[in-house]
Structure formats: structure tokens, C-alpha cells
Design a protein around this motif. Structure first.
Motif, PDB file in Angstrom:
ATOM      1  N   CYS A 119       0.728  -1.345   0.320  1.00  0.00           N
ATOM      2  CA  CYS A 119      -0.290  -0.376  -0.146  1.00  0.00           C
ATOM      3  C   CYS A 119       0.947   1.175  -0.053  1.00  0.00           C
ATOM      4  CB  CYS A 119      -0.970  -0.288   0.826  1.00  0.00           C
ATOM      5  SG  CYS A 119      -1.961  -1.126   1.224  1.00  0.00           S
ATOM      6  N   LYS A 120       1.402   0.942   1.019  1.00  0.00           N
ATOM      7  CA  LYS A 120       2.885   2.276   0.496  1.00  0.00           C
ATOM      8  C   LYS A 120       3.942   2.326  -0.329  1.00  0.00           C
ATOM      9  CE  LYS A 120       4.814   2.161   5.172  1.00  0.00           C
ATOM     10  NZ  LYS A 120       5.925   1.487   5.998  1.00  0.00           N
ATOM     11  N   ALA A 121       3.823   1.158  -1.405  1.00  0.00           N
ATOM     12  CA  ALA A 121       3.790   2.257  -3.009  1.00  0.00           C
ATOM     13  C   ALA A 121       2.832   1.934  -4.065  1.00  0.00           C
ATOM     14  CB  ALA A 121       4.872  -0.059  -3.608  1.00  0.00           C
ATOM     15  N   VAL A 122       1.449   1.829  -3.574  1.00  0.00           N
ATOM     16  CA  VAL A 122       0.320   2.378  -3.941  1.00  0.00           C
ATOM     17  C   VAL A 122      -0.037   3.918  -4.128  1.00  0.00           C
ATOM     18  CG1 VAL A 122      -2.177   2.404  -4.357  1.00  0.00           C
ATOM     19  CG2 VAL A 122      -0.732  -0.118  -4.509  1.00  0.00           C
ATOM     20  N   MET A 123       0.670   4.192  -2.654  1.00  0.00           N
ATOM     21  CA  MET A 123       0.666   5.412  -2.740  1.00  0.00           C
ATOM     22  C   MET A 123       1.741   6.479  -2.812  1.00  0.00           C
ATOM     23  SD  MET A 123      -0.910   5.297   1.367  1.00  0.00           S
ATOM     24  CE  MET A 123       0.052   6.905   2.000  1.00  0.00           C
ATOM     25  N   GLN A 124       2.399   6.360  -3.184  1.00  0.00           N
ATOM     26  CA  GLN A 124       3.845   6.531  -3.471  1.00  0.00           C
ATOM     27  C   GLN A 124       3.838   6.698  -5.080  1.00  0.00           C
ATOM     28  OE1 GLN A 124       7.300   4.903  -1.904  1.00  0.00           O
ATOM     29  NE2 GLN A 124       6.441   6.295  -0.050  1.00  0.00           N
ATOM     30  N   GLY A 125       3.389   6.090  -5.457  1.00  0.00           N
ATOM     31  CA  GLY A 125       2.813   5.640  -7.448  1.00  0.00           C
ATOM     32  C   GLY A 125       3.863   4.591  -7.825  1.00  0.00           C
ATOM     33  N   ASP A 126       4.394   4.283  -7.446  1.00  0.00           N
ATOM     34  CA  ASP A 126       5.208   3.872  -7.804  1.00  0.00           C
ATOM     35  C   ASP A 126       5.105   1.915  -8.411  1.00  0.00           C
ATOM     36  OD1 ASP A 126       7.885   2.136  -8.307  1.00  0.00           O
ATOM     37  OD2 ASP A 126       8.611   2.382  -5.538  1.00  0.00           O
ATOM     38  N   VAL A 127       5.020   2.066  -9.834  1.00  0.00           N
ATOM     39  CA  VAL A 127       4.703   1.293 -10.486  1.00  0.00           C
ATOM     40  C   VAL A 127       5.276   0.504 -10.834  1.00  0.00           C
ATOM     41  CG1 VAL A 127       3.669   0.913 -12.460  1.00  0.00           C
ATOM     42  CG2 VAL A 127       3.139   3.618 -12.271  1.00  0.00           C
ATOM     43  N   ASP A 128       7.302   0.276 -11.098  1.00  0.00           N
ATOM     44  CA  ASP A 128       7.006  -1.130 -10.463  1.00  0.00           C
ATOM     45  C   ASP A 128       7.455  -1.370  -9.722  1.00  0.00           C
ATOM     46  OD1 ASP A 128       8.327  -0.062 -13.274  1.00  0.00           O
ATOM     47  OD2 ASP A 128       9.524   1.646 -12.812  1.00  0.00           O
ATOM     48  N   THR A 129       7.488  -1.041  -8.567  1.00  0.00           N
ATOM     49  CA  THR A 129       7.379  -1.938  -7.193  1.00  0.00           C
ATOM     50  C   THR A 129       5.792  -2.701  -7.616  1.00  0.00           C
ATOM     51  OG1 THR A 129       8.814  -0.601  -6.159  1.00  0.00           O
ATOM     52  CG2 THR A 129       7.536  -1.488  -5.205  1.00  0.00           C
ATOM     53  N   VAL A 130       4.757  -1.429  -7.971  1.00  0.00           N
ATOM     54  CA  VAL A 130       3.287  -2.595  -7.654  1.00  0.00           C
ATOM     55  C   VAL A 130       3.046  -3.895  -8.073  1.00  0.00           C
ATOM     56  CG1 VAL A 130       0.688  -2.500  -8.318  1.00  0.00           C
ATOM     57  CG2 VAL A 130       2.067  -0.367  -6.779  1.00  0.00           C
ATOM     58  N   LYS A 131       4.305  -3.532  -9.300  1.00  0.00           N
ATOM     59  CA  LYS A 131       4.081  -4.402 -10.868  1.00  0.00           C
ATOM     60  C   LYS A 131       5.164  -5.652  -9.885  1.00  0.00           C
ATOM     61  CE  LYS A 131       3.141  -2.428 -14.964  1.00  0.00           C
ATOM     62  NZ  LYS A 131       3.732  -1.616 -16.196  1.00  0.00           N
ATOM     63  N   LYS A 132       5.935  -5.837  -9.493  1.00  0.00           N
ATOM     64  CA  LYS A 132       7.101  -6.722  -9.091  1.00  0.00           C
ATOM     65  C   LYS A 132       5.798  -7.237  -7.587  1.00  0.00           C
ATOM     66  CE  LYS A 132      11.537  -6.003 -10.538  1.00  0.00           C
ATOM     67  NZ  LYS A 132      11.674  -6.623 -11.295  1.00  0.00           N
ATOM     68  N   LEU A 133       5.266  -6.807  -6.865  1.00  0.00           N
ATOM     69  CA  LEU A 133       5.166  -7.113  -5.594  1.00  0.00           C
ATOM     70  C   LEU A 133       3.823  -7.596  -6.292  1.00  0.00           C
ATOM     71  CD1 LEU A 133       5.053  -4.277  -3.146  1.00  0.00           C
ATOM     72  CD2 LEU A 133       6.116  -5.956  -3.192  1.00  0.00           C
ATOM     73  N   ILE A 134       3.064  -7.962  -7.134  1.00  0.00           N
ATOM     74  CA  ILE A 134       1.832  -8.316  -7.866  1.00  0.00           C
ATOM     75  C   ILE A 134       2.325  -9.797  -8.362  1.00  0.00           C
ATOM     76  CG2 ILE A 134      -0.056  -9.006  -9.517  1.00  0.00           C
ATOM     77  CD1 ILE A 134      -0.284  -5.814  -8.943  1.00  0.00           C
ATOM     78  N   GLU A 135       3.780  -9.650  -8.970  1.00  0.00           N
ATOM     79  CA  GLU A 135       4.423 -11.348  -9.502  1.00  0.00           C
ATOM     80  C   GLU A 135       4.978 -11.738  -8.526  1.00  0.00           C
ATOM     81  OE1 GLU A 135       7.530  -9.863 -12.147  1.00  0.00           O
ATOM     82  OE2 GLU A 135       6.991  -8.540 -13.158  1.00  0.00           O
ATOM     83  N   LEU A 136       5.433 -11.381  -7.284  1.00  0.00           N
ATOM     84  CA  LEU A 136       5.314 -12.148  -6.346  1.00  0.00           C
ATOM     85  C   LEU A 136       4.906 -12.594  -5.628  1.00  0.00           C
ATOM     86  CD1 LEU A 136       8.763 -10.030  -5.359  1.00  0.00           C
ATOM     87  CD2 LEU A 136       8.429 -12.335  -6.206  1.00  0.00           C
ATOM     88  N   GLY A 137       3.007 -12.427  -5.524  1.00  0.00           N
ATOM     89  CA  GLY A 137       2.108 -12.787  -5.356  1.00  0.00           C
ATOM     90  C   GLY A 137       1.177 -12.324  -3.634  1.00  0.00           C
ATOM     91  N   GLU A 138       1.519 -11.180  -4.546  1.00  0.00           N
ATOM     92  CA  GLU A 138       0.714 -10.152  -3.231  1.00  0.00           C
ATOM     93  C   GLU A 138      -0.472  -9.840  -3.575  1.00  0.00           C
ATOM     94  OE1 GLU A 138       0.133  -7.725  -0.056  1.00  0.00           O
ATOM     95  OE2 GLU A 138       2.806  -8.293  -1.089  1.00  0.00           O
TER      96      GLU A 138
END
Length: 130
Positions: free
Chosen positions: A45-64
Motif C-alpha cells: 500500500c505504501k508503493a501504491v500511495m507513492q505511485g511506484d508502478v514498478d514496485t507494485v508490479k513486482k509485488l504482484i508478480e511475487l504474489g501480493e
């Protein structure tokens, strides 16, 4: 005469302070203030709030889980509230529940409206039409 004026003024001040003290007793003391520490918010959620698209995509790939709540709100609520359109689109593309409500009962579109996040609101409305 000076003593009389001084005495009357002193009595008036005492009377007013007594009234104020009585009024303070009627204040609601049962309400509590809950402090939220930034560490309590999930990394996703911190990555989402900051608008960090790459981190959000990586976390989703890792199973978030894109619908997992943190502090009572799902990631889609944070993206809508902070007008993070690219992140919002990534969440939608990965199966975020558009109608999910936070613990306070609000949806992502309601957060977008309250925050004047017009771009996020437009993305959410377009996604809901599909």
C-alpha cells in the motif's frame, strides 16, 4: 471605593471560572484518538500511495494480493484517494475488486470523489462500465 470595586471584580472572576470548570466536566471523555504509525501500513500500500508502478508490479508478480486490506483499506482505495492513475490501472488489470468497501464503508470511487481525484474517478468509472 477601590476596595469595593476590587472585591466585586474578584467575585465576578471567581464566579466565571466556576462556571467554566463545570462546563468542562460535560465534555465527552469516552472518545479515543487512535494513532496510526506509518510502519503499520503494508509495503504494498505504501508503493501504491507513492505511485511506484514498478514496485507494485513486482509485488504482484511475487504474489501480493491486490485486495488485501491494510489499515482497513484495500490498495485500490489508496490509489483512488491519492490519484495514482497508472497504479490504479495496474490494480484493475490484476483483478482488484472495484466494489470493495473499506472498513469505513466507502468504495474507491467515493475516495476519488472526496479527494477531487478526477483522473482516478474517470478510470474507475470506465472500468465499472466493462
Amino acid at each position: 471605593m477601590k476596595k469595593t470595586i476590587f472585591s466585586v471584580a474578584s467575585l465576578c472572576l471567581l464566579a466565571l471560572s466556576g462556571i467554566s470548570a463545570n462546563e468542562l466536566k460535560t465534555i465527552d471523555t469516552e472518545s479515543t484518538i487512535e494513532m496510526v504509525l506509518p510502519d503499520d501500513l503494508s509495503t504494498f500500500c505504501k508503493a501504491v500511495m507513492q505511485g511506484d508502478v514498478d514496485t507494485v508490479k513486482k509485488l504482484i508478480e511475487l504474489g501480493e494480493d491486490v485486495n488485501q486490506k491494510s489499515l482497513g483499506k484495500a490498495p485500490i482505495h489508496y490509489a483512488a484517494r491519492y490519484n495514482k492513475v497508472e497504479v490504479l490501472q495496474v490494480l484493475i488489470d490484476n483483478g482488484a475488486d472495484l466494489k470493495k468497501r473499506c472498513d469505513g464503508g466507502m468504495t474507491a470511487i467515493k475516495y476519488a470523489k472526496l479527494s477531487n481525484a478526477t483522473e482516478a474517478q474517470a478510470v474507475l468509472e470506465a472500468a465499472m462500465k466493462k
